[in-house]
Design a protein around this motif. Sequence first.
Motif, short mmCIF file in Angstrom:
data_model
loop_
_atom_site.label_atom_id
_atom_site.label_comp_id
_atom_site.label_asym_id
_atom_site.label_seq_id
_atom_site.Cartn_x
_atom_site.Cartn_y
_atom_site.Cartn_z
N LYS A 1 0.81 -1.22 0.00
CA LYS A 1 0.00 0.00 0.00
C LYS A 1 0.85 1.27 0.00
CE LYS A 1 -0.86 0.30 4.98
NZ LYS A 1 -1.91 0.34 5.99
N ASP A 2 2.06 1.20 0.57
CA ASP A 2 2.97 2.36 0.52
C ASP A 2 3.39 2.64 -0.91
OD1 ASP A 2 3.08 2.72 3.38
OD2 ASP A 2 4.43 1.00 3.46
N GLN A 3 3.76 1.59 -1.61
CA GLN A 3 4.17 1.75 -3.01
C GLN A 3 3.02 2.28 -3.86
OE1 GLN A 3 7.42 1.18 -4.05
NE2 GLN A 3 6.75 2.20 -5.90
N GLU B 1 10.61 8.60 -4.37
CA GLU B 1 11.45 7.99 -3.34
C GLU B 1 11.37 8.78 -2.03
OE1 GLU B 1 15.52 5.91 -3.78
OE2 GLU B 1 15.97 8.04 -3.36
N ILE B 2 11.43 10.10 -2.14
CA ILE B 2 11.32 10.94 -0.95
C ILE B 2 9.97 10.73 -0.27
CG2 ILE B 2 11.13 13.36 -0.17
CD1 ILE B 2 13.30 13.97 -2.32
N VAL C 1 0.29 9.40 -6.52
CA VAL C 1 0.58 10.83 -6.49
C VAL C 1 1.44 11.24 -7.67
CG1 VAL C 1 1.62 12.68 -5.14
CG2 VAL C 1 0.29 10.91 -4.00
N GLY C 2 2.31 10.34 -8.10
CA GLY C 2 3.15 10.63 -9.27
C GLY C 2 4.35 11.49 -8.91
N GLY C 3 4.92 12.12 -9.92
CA GLY C 3 6.12 12.93 -9.75
C GLY C 3 7.33 12.23 -10.32
N SER C 4 8.49 12.84 -10.15
CA SER C 4 9.73 12.25 -10.64
C SER C 4 10.11 11.05 -9.75
CB SER C 4 10.86 13.28 -10.60
OG SER C 4 11.21 13.57 -9.25
#
Length: 60
Positions: free
Chosen positions: A9-11, A25-26, A17-20
Amino acid sequence: MTMRRAKVKDQLAVEKVGGSDAEKEIRLFSLLCNVPMELIEEIDIADYKQIQKEYEDFLS
């Protein structure tokens, strides 16, 4: 700072949310360490590398 093991569920939350890749990772590390993303962003790069290593150790 303590990091818990990641769950699927974390992944999924990070992917939604997406993003680079770096932002994902952050975001993942902030979830696993239960701290705001802004705190992870302010960490010294040497300490950040240690967090990355700890996460990689969870995966092996």
